[in-house]
Scaffold this motif. Structure first.
Motif, short mmCIF file in Angstrom:
data_model
loop_
_atom_site.label_atom_id
_atom_site.label_comp_id
_atom_site.label_asym_id
_atom_site.label_seq_id
_atom_site.Cartn_x
_atom_site.Cartn_y
_atom_site.Cartn_z
N GLY A 93 -13.22 -15.70 4.14
CA GLY A 93 -14.87 -15.91 4.73
C GLY A 93 -14.60 -14.91 6.14
N VAL A 94 -13.57 -14.23 6.51
CA VAL A 94 -12.66 -14.25 7.48
C VAL A 94 -12.85 -12.23 7.92
CG1 VAL A 94 -10.70 -14.45 9.54
CG2 VAL A 94 -11.67 -16.60 8.28
N GLN A 95 -12.90 -12.22 9.45
CA GLN A 95 -13.01 -10.83 9.27
C GLN A 95 -11.23 -10.46 9.55
OE1 GLN A 95 -15.87 -9.28 11.55
NE2 GLN A 95 -17.51 -10.24 10.82
N TYR A 96 -10.76 -9.34 9.54
CA TYR A 96 -10.03 -8.93 9.56
C TYR A 96 -9.76 -7.01 10.71
CZ TYR A 96 -9.44 -4.75 6.41
OH TYR A 96 -9.79 -3.49 6.16
N LEU A 97 -8.76 -7.11 11.68
CA LEU A 97 -8.32 -6.54 12.29
C LEU A 97 -6.75 -6.05 12.64
CD1 LEU A 97 -10.41 -6.47 15.41
CD2 LEU A 97 -10.63 -4.76 13.98
N HIS A 98 -6.67 -4.76 11.76
CA HIS A 98 -4.79 -4.72 11.93
C HIS A 98 -4.36 -3.18 13.44
CE1 HIS A 98 -5.00 -5.32 7.34
NE2 HIS A 98 -4.69 -6.55 8.82
N LEU A 99 -3.96 -4.44 14.20
CA LEU A 99 -3.65 -3.52 15.71
C LEU A 99 -2.92 -2.32 16.11
CD1 LEU A 99 -4.72 -6.53 18.11
CD2 LEU A 99 -5.91 -4.66 16.69
N GLY A 100 -2.09 -2.90 14.64
CA GLY A 100 -1.36 -0.91 14.31
C GLY A 100 0.08 -1.29 14.99
N GLU A 101 0.42 -2.15 15.81
CA GLU A 101 2.58 -2.25 16.65
C GLU A 101 3.22 -2.79 15.80
OE1 GLU A 101 1.88 -0.84 19.81
OE2 GLU A 101 -0.22 -1.85 19.86
N VAL A 102 4.05 -1.95 15.91
CA VAL A 102 4.77 -1.96 14.84
C VAL A 102 6.11 -3.75 15.50
CG1 VAL A 102 7.75 -0.98 14.58
CG2 VAL A 102 5.98 0.71 15.55
N ASP A 103 6.44 -3.61 14.41
CA ASP A 103 6.94 -5.30 14.14
C ASP A 103 8.66 -5.05 14.68
OD1 ASP A 103 8.91 -7.13 12.65
OD2 ASP A 103 7.19 -7.84 12.03
N ALA A 104 8.86 -6.28 15.31
CA ALA A 104 9.74 -6.23 16.48
C ALA A 104 11.18 -5.74 16.20
CB ALA A 104 9.80 -7.92 16.67
N LEU A 105 11.37 -6.49 14.37
CA LEU A 105 12.18 -5.84 13.56
C LEU A 105 12.61 -4.56 13.63
CD1 LEU A 105 12.90 -8.05 10.82
CD2 LEU A 105 14.79 -7.83 12.10
N PHE A 106 11.50 -3.28 13.82
CA PHE A 106 11.97 -1.99 13.86
C PHE A 106 11.55 -1.45 15.01
CE2 PHE A 106 10.29 -4.26 9.56
CZ PHE A 106 11.28 -3.60 9.13
N ARG A 107 11.30 -1.59 15.91
CA ARG A 107 10.51 -1.36 17.63
C ARG A 107 11.96 -0.69 17.84
NH1 ARG A 107 7.42 -5.40 18.18
NH2 ARG A 107 8.26 -6.15 20.44
N LYS A 108 11.80 0.89 18.22
CA LYS A 108 13.02 1.63 18.41
C LYS A 108 12.57 1.53 20.21
CE LYS A 108 13.38 4.14 14.33
NZ LYS A 108 13.80 5.17 13.92
N ARG A 109 14.27 1.53 20.76
CA ARG A 109 13.72 2.02 22.61
C ARG A 109 13.10 3.12 22.09
NH1 ARG A 109 17.56 -1.42 24.41
NH2 ARG A 109 19.43 -2.17 23.23
N GLU A 110 13.21 3.57 23.74
CA GLU A 110 12.64 4.56 24.10
C GLU A 110 13.90 5.94 24.27
OE1 GLU A 110 9.71 6.75 24.74
OE2 GLU A 110 8.46 4.71 23.62
N PRO A 111 14.10 7.37 23.45
CA PRO A 111 14.71 7.93 23.88
C PRO A 111 15.50 8.47 24.93
CG PRO A 111 13.14 9.10 21.98
CD PRO A 111 12.96 7.24 22.37
N LEU A 112 16.39 8.66 25.20
CA LEU A 112 17.15 8.69 26.91
C LEU A 112 15.97 9.81 27.73
CD1 LEU A 112 20.97 8.51 26.43
CD2 LEU A 112 19.20 6.79 27.71
N ARG A 113 15.76 11.16 26.94
CA ARG A 113 15.29 12.23 27.45
C ARG A 113 14.46 11.59 28.01
NH1 ARG A 113 13.65 12.83 21.58
NH2 ARG A 113 11.62 13.39 21.21
#
Length: 271
Positions: A93-113
């Protein structure tokens, strides 16, 4: 007579609650019994922050995680996890929202450019694509990065963005309480989720992170110095286990012995 915490005072009414969940199971793992009991009388929204995978190649830590799950392809796994979350919360009976951020295991650095715009873009891209994934991800390992509680500098902007999102959700839901994790276990996604709630000190309730808190309890003395007092909810702790098992992609990895311990839910709230 002991003064009531804000949770106890809120329970006397029916105002909405907003719950921040780092991952697609944390809210039910840590406070599912309370949420299911209270959903009968109030609107409860669980907003899960980190609900997406990143593109391959994956780090060894990410591949190890995928190997522990019943679905070993990252995209398929996260789609299944979101479907599980929708089904479990709907049944409660609970509502949900998925905020769409990337899990830490898969989060990448910004490319050097992006950090060195004077470098030749084509050359940088060519080199970047050939680097080992451990050099292109913000958290190359679980044990020495994700679980040490050191939030990467590149995630500071993310924290700011999440605070804006939480402020919007607090306004749209008119939530009286804002639940977020204490951060037991020091997982960076849990710490970031707690930081996302920092702009609402008059509404925040911290929940103790299960199952991390089975081995390591929250630092109650530190929390007390910060103005939080513990409050425990025991009703439904045993029946919650069936809800946890409905997160079938995760249950075996989280509880490899097959036994989910029955543990009362612990919260920390100001007076």
């Amino acid at each position: 007579m002991t003064q009531q915490t804000r949770v106890e005072r809120s329970m006397a009414g029916n105002a909405p609650w907003l719950v921040l969940s780092p991952h697609l199971d944390d809210a039910v793992l840590s406070c599912g019994a309370l949420l299911e009991a209270q959903a009968q009388k109030r609107t409860i929204v669980v907003a899960t922050v980190f609900t997406e995978e990143g593109s391959p190649p994956h780090t060894r830590a990410a591949r190890s995680f995928l190997g522990q799950c019943c679905i070993t392809e990252a995209g398929g796994l996260f789609e299944a996890r979101k479907a599980e979350d929708r089904a479990v919360l709907a049944a409660m009976g609970v509502q949900y929202l998925h905020l769409g951020e990337v899990d830490a295991l898969f989060r990448k650095r910004e490319p050097l450019r992006h950090r060195r715009p004077f470098l030749r873009q084509g050359l940088v891209d060519k080199v970047w694509c050939k680097l080992p994934p451990e050099l292109t991800h913000r958290y190359p390992t679980y044990r020495f990065d994700i679980a040490l509680g050191r939030v990467a500098p590149g995630d500071q902007a993310l924290i700011g963005e999440l605070r804006d999102k939480v402020a919007g959700l607090m306004a749209s839901t008119q939530a009286e309480l804002l639940f977020c994790p204490v951060g037991v276990g020091r997982h960076v996604d849990h710490l970031i989720t707690r930081e996302a709630a920092a702009g609402h000190p008059d509404n925040v309730v911290l929940y103790s992170d299960f199952p991390y808190n089975v081995a390591t309890p929250p630092d109650a003395a530190l929390l007390e110095r910060q103005g939080y007092r513990p409050w425990t909810w025991e009703a439904g702790a045993a029946s919650k286990l069936s809800r946890i098992r409905e997160y079938a992609t995760q249950a075996d990895a989280l509880f490899p012995s097959g036994v989910i311990p029955v543990k009362a839910e612990t919260y920390f709230a100001a007076d």
